[in-house]
Motif scaffolding. Sequence first.
Motif, PDB file in Angstrom:
ATOM      1  N   ALA A   1       3.459  10.314  -9.180  1.00 57.91           N
ATOM      2  CA  ALA A   1       2.761  10.798 -10.301  1.00 57.91           C
ATOM      3  C   ALA A   1       2.294  12.140 -10.082  1.00 57.91           C
ATOM      4  N   ASN A   2       1.660  12.312  -9.071  1.00 54.44           N
ATOM      5  CA  ASN A   2       0.827  13.555  -8.904  1.00 54.44           C
ATOM      6  C   ASN A   2       1.845  14.701  -8.752  1.00 54.44           C
ATOM      7  N   ALA A   3       3.145  14.642  -8.285  1.00 58.12           N
ATOM      8  CA  ALA A   3       4.078  15.751  -8.347  1.00 58.12           C
ATOM      9  C   ALA A   3       4.634  15.702  -9.546  1.00 58.12           C
ATOM     10  N   SER A   4       4.755  14.851 -10.516  1.00 58.84           N
ATOM     11  CA  SER A   4       5.102  14.999 -12.021  1.00 58.84           C
ATOM     12  C   SER A   4       3.994  15.741 -12.639  1.00 58.84           C
ATOM     13  N   LEU A   5       2.733  15.547 -12.552  1.00 54.19           N
ATOM     14  CA  LEU A   5       1.482  16.165 -13.074  1.00 54.19           C
ATOM     15  C   LEU A   5       1.791  17.862 -12.647  1.00 54.19           C
ATOM     16  N   LEU A   6       1.923  17.989 -11.301  1.00 50.03           N
ATOM     17  CA  LEU A   6       1.983  19.203 -10.764  1.00 50.03           C
ATOM     18  C   LEU A   6       3.064  20.179 -11.264  1.00 50.03           C
TER      19      LEU A   6
ATOM     20  N   LEU B   1       1.717   6.893  -6.707  1.00 55.92           N
ATOM     21  CA  LEU B   1       0.859   7.767  -6.990  1.00 55.92           C
ATOM     22  C   LEU B   1       1.178   9.179  -6.497  1.00 55.92           C
ATOM     23  N   GLU B   2       1.866   9.291  -5.574  1.00 53.06           N
ATOM     24  CA  GLU B   2       2.533  10.579  -5.204  1.00 53.06           C
ATOM     25  C   GLU B   2       3.337  11.127  -6.022  1.00 53.06           C
TER      26      GLU B   2
ATOM     27  N   VAL C   1       0.801  -0.912  -0.186  1.00 56.80           N
ATOM     28  CA  VAL C   1      -0.067   0.150   0.180  1.00 56.80           C
ATOM     29  C   VAL C   1       0.872   1.345   0.123  1.00 56.80           C
ATOM     30  N   ILE C   2       1.940   1.229   0.794  1.00 54.81           N
ATOM     31  CA  ILE C   2       2.763   2.359   0.806  1.00 54.81           C
ATOM     32  C   ILE C   2       3.598   2.694  -0.466  1.00 54.81           C
ATOM     33  N   SER C   3       3.942   1.576  -0.931  1.00 53.57           N
ATOM     34  CA  SER C   3       4.637   1.553  -2.285  1.00 53.57           C
ATOM     35  C   SER C   3       3.639   2.267  -3.430  1.00 53.57           C
TER      36      SER C   3
END
Length: 271
Positions: free
Chosen positions: A203-208, A200-201, A193-195
Amino acid sequence: MSSSFHTTKLEFDQKKNVFVTQLGEPDEEDYNVRKFPIVEESEWALVKDGNRTLQSTLLLQKQREMAVVDQELEAKRREFAVRMERCMTKQNELRVEQQKIKERVEKFDRFVRENEVKRQRALVKFQNERKQQEIREHELVVLKEKYDNLEKRQKKLVSKIEDNRKFERYIQQVVDILPEGYLELSDNMLKGVISRYNTLEQANASLLQELMQKDDSIDRAQQALAELTKTKTDEVLSYNSTIAALHSQLEKCYQHTVRKEEENSSAKNSS
């Protein structure tokens, strides 16, 4: 020649003075008679003999004085020799004493130098030990500061662990409600789950980041558009100013032409 003569004062008593040609045995009646021998030499010879006698007397007197002076000089020499011997003895004793003093001074000087060397060594040793002590005290202060920081950090980590246990319980609840096959098979579902969360984090940082880059591009484009608009506006204003100046010049030329035509017309009418 007269300066070398000596004047002799003769004093006579009340005896009778009789010059005799031959000296004999004195009689009783001749007791009160002073007899002088008949002198046959000349006066100059007598003076010369008197001077010789006087010189001999003076010479004898000087010889006696010289003998006395020689005796005194010899006595002084013996006294001087005795004094010199005493002085030599004193000088030898003084030389021996000076040598002893010199040896004592050298011994004391050597003692002072040795003590100075020992003092310098002790001072260097003291300075080194003091420096080492200061270094150890500084190291002790640094280690104590590190220990205090580590202790504070440990307390913070323990407190942070206690604070993060609620997240562990939450993740466990999430794992419990996840459908089968949502995560890859692994020995530890919590790590899975942590991985997944980390992925996802990221990917979110890359999109941001991409969004921020797009925003930067939009900002740069808007800034370029504003600069272009300003530039074109300035050009339009410049053109308008030029047109206004040319129009004013055209009006002046037109008025000048009209005035010239009126002047020509007036000239023709008057002729």
